[in-house]
Design a protein around this motif. Structure first.
Motif, PDB file in Angstrom:
ATOM      1  N   PHE A  42       0.833  -1.201   0.000  1.00  0.00           N
ATOM      2  CA  PHE A  42       0.000   0.000   0.000  1.00  0.00           C
ATOM      3  C   PHE A  42       0.870   1.254   0.000  1.00  0.00           C
ATOM      4  N   SER A  43       1.866   1.304   0.866  1.00  0.00           N
ATOM      5  CA  SER A  43       2.750   2.480   0.942  1.00  0.00           C
ATOM      6  C   SER A  43       3.517   2.688  -0.357  1.00  0.00           C
ATOM      7  N   LYS A  46       1.069   3.975  -2.903  1.00  0.00           N
ATOM      8  CA  LYS A  46       0.630   5.328  -2.543  1.00  0.00           C
ATOM      9  C   LYS A  46       1.680   6.364  -2.951  1.00  0.00           C
ATOM     10  N   TYR A  47       2.930   6.118  -2.607  1.00  0.00           N
ATOM     11  CA  TYR A  47       3.964   7.102  -2.946  1.00  0.00           C
ATOM     12  C   TYR A  47       4.273   7.106  -4.441  1.00  0.00           C
ATOM     13  N   GLY A  50       1.322   8.860  -6.030  1.00  0.00           N
ATOM     14  CA  GLY A  50       1.255  10.235  -5.564  1.00  0.00           C
ATOM     15  C   GLY A  50       2.354  11.087  -6.168  1.00  0.00           C
ATOM     16  N   VAL A  99      -3.764  11.666  -4.002  1.00  0.00           N
ATOM     17  CA  VAL A  99      -3.340  10.296  -3.672  1.00  0.00           C
ATOM     18  C   VAL A  99      -2.579  10.301  -2.344  1.00  0.00           C
ATOM     19  N   THR A 103      -6.077   9.033  -0.148  1.00  0.00           N
ATOM     20  CA  THR A 103      -5.625   7.968  -1.047  1.00  0.00           C
ATOM     21  C   THR A 103      -6.752   7.296  -1.809  1.00  0.00           C
ATOM     22  N   LYS A 104      -7.834   6.979  -1.135  1.00  0.00           N
ATOM     23  CA  LYS A 104      -8.916   6.247  -1.804  1.00  0.00           C
ATOM     24  C   LYS A 104      -9.483   7.063  -2.965  1.00  0.00           C
ATOM     25  N   SER A 107      -6.621   7.789  -5.756  1.00  0.00           N
ATOM     26  CA  SER A 107      -6.247   6.643  -6.592  1.00  0.00           C
ATOM     27  C   SER A 107      -7.290   6.387  -7.678  1.00  0.00           C
ATOM     28  N   LEU A 144      -4.464   0.147  -5.732  1.00  0.00           N
ATOM     29  CA  LEU A 144      -4.252   1.007  -4.570  1.00  0.00           C
ATOM     30  C   LEU A 144      -5.589   1.381  -3.940  1.00  0.00           C
ATOM     31  N   SER A 148      -6.749   0.397  -0.090  1.00  0.00           N
ATOM     32  CA  SER A 148      -6.888   1.486   0.873  1.00  0.00           C
ATOM     33  C   SER A 148      -7.869   1.152   1.993  1.00  0.00           C
TER      34      SER A 148
END
Length: 151
Positions: A42-43, A46-47, A50, A99, A103-104, A107, A144, A148
């Motif tokens: 997930f991380s 996410k990055y 993002g 993001v 995040t949700k 994404s 992603l 989340s």
């Protein structure tokens, strides 16, 4: 060793693991390892989803990575290509920031954005390889979104 994992019903997972730990003392540790793996994936996503849109969005103003206007077909837009790409850049920067912060929602926006880019490229039948890449990236952004809820 296989044990049922019902991630959508957290209480049930705990019950299953507790029950299974009677027969398999590593069940709790395996669940912990799986949770850690999900959080790490997930991380990473996410990055990635993002920061990459933010970098690409900023590059729409500088054209250091590429000349972004080359991806536009002649007559596709009713304005100068550079101006259009700057608008696209702002949208990408906002999407990337979303993001990182929400995040949700972010994404899903990035996934939709990538699909729209791919459709545009496929309609003009130019840069089909980039269109395919963007569709694959959209799948990652959607993944992603799905993660989340569990990270």
């Amino acid at each position: 060793m296989v044990f049922p994992l019902r991630a959508e019903i957290p209480d049930k997972v705990t019950t299953d693991v507790t029950f299974l730990s009677v027969f398999d003392p590593t069940a709790k540790q395996n669940l912990k390892n799986m949770e850690t793996t999900v959080k790490n994936v997930f991380s990473l996503l996410k990055y990635t989803y993002g920061l990459v849109p933010i970098v690409a969005g900023l590059d729409k103003f500088t054209n250091i990575l590429t000349d972004w206007s080359q991806y536009l077909s002649e007559g596709m837009i009713p304005m100068e290509a550079g101006t259009f790409m700057m608008i696209v850049g702002v949208i990408e920067i906002i999407a990337g920031a979303l993001v990182l912060t929400k995040t949700k929602l972010g994404s899903l926006i990035v996934a939709a954005w990538l699909i729209l880019i791919a459709i545009t490229l496929l309609i003009s039948w130019s840069y089909v390889d980039v269109a395919v890449r963007d569709l694959v990236m959209a799948i990652g952004a959607y993944s992603l979104y799905k993660l989340s809820d569990h990270a």
